[in-house]
Scaffold this active site. Structure first.
Site, PDB file in Angstrom:
ATOM      1  N   ARG A   1      11.417  -7.016   4.875  1.00  0.00           N
ATOM      2  CA  ARG A   1      11.306  -5.563   4.702  1.00  0.00           C
ATOM      3  C   ARG A   1      12.198  -4.860   5.706  1.00  0.00           C
ATOM      4  O   ARG A   1      12.279  -5.224   6.870  1.00  0.00           O
ATOM      5  CB  ARG A   1       9.860  -5.129   4.921  1.00  0.00           C
ATOM      6  CG  ARG A   1       9.688  -3.610   4.930  1.00  0.00           C
ATOM      7  CD  ARG A   1       8.261  -3.210   4.752  1.00  0.00           C
ATOM      8  NE  ARG A   1       7.486  -3.302   5.980  1.00  0.00           N
ATOM      9  CZ  ARG A   1       6.218  -2.917   6.070  1.00  0.00           C
ATOM     10  NH1 ARG A   1       5.580  -2.442   5.019  1.00  0.00           N
ATOM     11  NH2 ARG A   1       5.576  -3.021   7.216  1.00  0.00           N
TER      12      ARG A   1
ATOM     13  N   ARG B   1      -0.711  -9.148  13.438  1.00  0.00           N
ATOM     14  CA  ARG B   1      -1.275  -8.065  12.629  1.00  0.00           C
ATOM     15  C   ARG B   1      -2.192  -8.612  11.540  1.00  0.00           C
ATOM     16  O   ARG B   1      -3.207  -8.006  11.205  1.00  0.00           O
ATOM     17  CB  ARG B   1      -0.139  -7.230  12.012  1.00  0.00           C
ATOM     18  CG  ARG B   1       0.568  -6.360  13.050  1.00  0.00           C
ATOM     19  CD  ARG B   1       1.928  -5.921  12.579  1.00  0.00           C
ATOM     20  NE  ARG B   1       1.871  -5.000  11.468  1.00  0.00           N
ATOM     21  CZ  ARG B   1       2.849  -4.872  10.564  1.00  0.00           C
ATOM     22  NH1 ARG B   1       3.943  -5.627  10.644  1.00  0.00           N
ATOM     23  NH2 ARG B   1       2.739  -4.015   9.602  1.00  0.00           N
TER      24      ARG B   1
ATOM     25  N   ARG C   1      11.499  -2.871  11.281  1.00  0.00           N
ATOM     26  CA  ARG C   1      10.466  -2.399  12.197  1.00  0.00           C
ATOM     27  C   ARG C   1      10.219  -3.474  13.249  1.00  0.00           C
ATOM     28  O   ARG C   1      10.185  -4.651  12.937  1.00  0.00           O
ATOM     29  CB  ARG C   1       9.165  -2.160  11.423  1.00  0.00           C
ATOM     30  CG  ARG C   1       9.063  -0.777  10.843  1.00  0.00           C
ATOM     31  CD  ARG C   1       7.889  -0.639   9.892  1.00  0.00           C
ATOM     32  NE  ARG C   1       6.596  -1.046  10.437  1.00  0.00           N
ATOM     33  CZ  ARG C   1       5.437  -0.847   9.806  1.00  0.00           C
ATOM     34  NH1 ARG C   1       5.422  -0.243   8.628  1.00  0.00           N
ATOM     35  NH2 ARG C   1       4.303  -1.233  10.333  1.00  0.00           N
TER      36      ARG C   1
ATOM     37  N   LYS D   1       0.830  -1.214   0.000  1.00  0.00           N
ATOM     38  CA  LYS D   1       0.000   0.000   0.000  1.00  0.00           C
ATOM     39  C   LYS D   1       0.865   1.266   0.000  1.00  0.00           C
ATOM     40  O   LYS D   1       0.606   2.191  -0.742  1.00  0.00           O
ATOM     41  CB  LYS D   1      -0.901   0.065   1.248  1.00  0.00           C
ATOM     42  CG  LYS D   1      -1.923  -1.033   1.349  1.00  0.00           C
ATOM     43  CD  LYS D   1      -2.889  -0.772   2.503  1.00  0.00           C
ATOM     44  CE  LYS D   1      -2.247  -0.732   3.873  1.00  0.00           C
ATOM     45  NZ  LYS D   1      -1.732  -2.033   4.346  1.00  0.00           N
TER      46      LYS D   1
ATOM     47  N   ARG E   1      -9.415   1.238   9.280  1.00  0.00           N
ATOM     48  CA  ARG E   1      -9.060  -0.144   9.600  1.00  0.00           C
ATOM     49  C   ARG E   1     -10.175  -0.842  10.353  1.00  0.00           C
ATOM     50  O   ARG E   1     -10.048  -2.021  10.655  1.00  0.00           O
ATOM     51  CB  ARG E   1      -7.809  -0.156  10.472  1.00  0.00           C
ATOM     52  CG  ARG E   1      -6.524  -0.440   9.682  1.00  0.00           C
ATOM     53  CD  ARG E   1      -5.413  -0.371  10.678  1.00  0.00           C
ATOM     54  NE  ARG E   1      -4.234  -1.112  10.436  1.00  0.00           N
ATOM     55  CZ  ARG E   1      -3.111  -0.614   9.905  1.00  0.00           C
ATOM     56  NH1 ARG E   1      -3.092   0.585   9.408  1.00  0.00           N
ATOM     57  NH2 ARG E   1      -2.030  -1.344   9.845  1.00  0.00           N
TER      58      ARG E   1
HETATM   59  P1  AMP Z   1       0.966   0.431   9.405  1.00  0.00           P
HETATM   60  O1  AMP Z   1       2.210   1.201   9.180  1.00  0.00           O
HETATM   61  O2  AMP Z   1      -0.198   0.955   8.596  1.00  0.00           O
HETATM   62  O3  AMP Z   1       1.149  -1.062   9.247  1.00  0.00           O
HETATM   63  O4  AMP Z   1       0.551   0.658  10.933  1.00  0.00           O
HETATM   64  C1  AMP Z   1       1.381   0.249  11.995  1.00  0.00           C
HETATM   65  C2  AMP Z   1       0.596   0.181  13.304  1.00  0.00           C
HETATM   66  O5  AMP Z   1       0.040   1.459  13.610  1.00  0.00           O
HETATM   67  C3  AMP Z   1      -0.605  -0.763  13.284  1.00  0.00           C
HETATM   68  O6  AMP Z   1      -0.244  -2.110  13.570  1.00  0.00           O
HETATM   69  C4  AMP Z   1      -1.469  -0.153  14.398  1.00  0.00           C
HETATM   70  O7  AMP Z   1      -0.940  -0.470  15.684  1.00  0.00           O
HETATM   71  C5  AMP Z   1      -1.263   1.340  14.182  1.00  0.00           C
HETATM   72  N1  AMP Z   1      -2.232   1.923  13.215  1.00  0.00           N
HETATM   73  C6  AMP Z   1      -1.946   2.484  12.006  1.00  0.00           C
HETATM   74  N2  AMP Z   1      -3.071   2.904  11.386  1.00  0.00           N
HETATM   75  C7  AMP Z   1      -4.088   2.592  12.222  1.00  0.00           C
HETATM   76  C8  AMP Z   1      -5.506   2.748  12.155  1.00  0.00           C
HETATM   77  N3  AMP Z   1      -6.102   3.302  11.091  1.00  0.00           N
HETATM   78  N4  AMP Z   1      -6.241   2.298  13.203  1.00  0.00           N
HETATM   79  C9  AMP Z   1      -5.667   1.752  14.287  1.00  0.00           C
HETATM   80  N5  AMP Z   1      -4.347   1.551  14.415  1.00  0.00           N
HETATM   81  C10 AMP Z   1      -3.551   1.972  13.399  1.00  0.00           C
END
Ligand code: AMP
Length: 213
Positions: free
Chosen positions: A127, A171, A160, A13, A88
Site C-alpha cells: 500500500r 498492529r 506510511r 475499511k 478500537r
Molecule cells: P488507522 O489509519 O486506522 O490504521 O490508524 C493508524 C494509527 O492511528 C493506529 O495504529 C493508532 O496508533 C492510531 N489510531 C487510529 N484510530 C484509533 C483509535 N480509535 N484508537 C486508538 N488509536 C487509534
C-alpha cells in the site's frame, strides 16, 4: 444511517467507507486520518500522538473519545456517519454508546470486513498513500503513477511509516488483543454483520449496501 466499519488494518475499511460516503452522502470519520492530519500540522495533539502512530500502538481512549465526540456533533453528521477505525477498544465502544445517547441515536450497524492475516500483510506492504490528500494506491493492482505523483492532487506518494512489516505485525497483534473483542460486544447487541474482504472492491461494496439499505 449510522455505521461502524470494523476490521484489522488493511482490510479495506477506508476504501469502502469512501464508497458509502459518496453513495449515501454521509461523512467518513477516520480517527487515523484525523490523527495523521494533526501530526502533519504539528499541532499539540499531533506532537503527543506521533510516536504512538509510528510504533503502531493505540492512542489513549480519552484522547480518541474527545476527538470523536467533537466530530460527531458537527452538523454534517446529523443525517448519519461512517466510523472507520473507531471504536478500537471496549472502552471506546462504551464511550461511543454514551455519545450516541446524547445525540438520541439508537440505530447503529456494525460491519466487520474480514481478511486473513497473511493476505493483510501482503496488501499493507504494497500500500502507498498520497502524503497530501491521503488517496490509497495498491501496488498489487497497478504500477505506481509516473514520478510517484498523486493523480488527484499531484502530491507525493509515500509508504506510511506504520505500513512496514514489523509495525504491521504489531498492529495486527494490537487488533487481535484490543479490537477483536468488539465482535462479541456488538454480536450481543444484535448489531453485527460480516463481509468477506477478499472479494473485489465492488462486490464487498454491494454486500455492504445490502446490509445498510
Ligand atoms: P488507522 O489509519 O486506522 O490504521 O490508524 C493508524 C494509527 O492511528 C493506529 O495504529 C493508532 O496508533 C492510531 N489510531 C487510529 N484510530 C484509533 C483509535 N480509535 N484508537 C486508538 N488509536 C487509534
Amino acid at each position: 444511517m449510522n455505521l461502524i466499519l470494523l476490521g484489522a488494518p488493511g482490510v479495506g475499511k477506508g476504501t469502502q467507507a469512501k464508497l458509502v460516503m459518496e453513495k449515501f452522502n454521509i461523512p467518513q470519520i477516520s480517527t487515523g486520518d484525523i490523527l495523521r492530519s494533526e501530526i502533519k500540522e504539528n499541532s499539540e495533539l499531533g506532537q503527543r500522538v506521533k510516536s504512538l502512530l509510528e510504533k503502531g500502538t493505540l492512542v489513549p481512549d480519552e484522547i480518541i473519545l474527545e476527538i470523536v465526540e467533537k466530530r460527531l456533533f458537527k452538523p454534517d453528521c446529523f443525517r448519519g456517519f461512517i466510523l472507520d477505525g473507531f471504536p478500537r477498544t471496549i472502552h471506546q465502544a462504551e464511550g461511543l454508546e454514551q455519545i450516541l445517547e446524547k445525540m438520541h441515536i439508537s440505530n447503529l450497524k456494525v460491519i466487520e470486513i474480514y481478511v486473513q492475516e497473511e493476505a493483510i500483510i501482503e496488501r499493507l506492504t504494497n500500500r502507498r498513500i498520497c502524503s497530501n490528500c491521503g488517496k490509497d494506491y495498491n501496488l498489487l493492482l497497478n504500477s505506481p503513477p509516473p514520478n510517484n505523483t498523486c493523480i488527484i492532487c499531484n502530491g507525493k506518494i509515500i509508504q506510511r511509516d506504520d505500513d512496514k512489516v514489523d509495525t504491521i505485525r504489531k498492529r495486527l497483534l494490537v487488533y487481535r488483543r484490543e479490537t477483536e473483542p468488539l465482535i462479541s460486544y456488538y454480536k450481543k447487541r444484535n448489531k453485527f454483520y460480516r463481509v468477506n474482504g477478499l472479494q473485489e472492491v465492488d462486490v464487498v461494496f454491494e454486500e455492504i449496501e445490502k446490509i445498510i439499505t
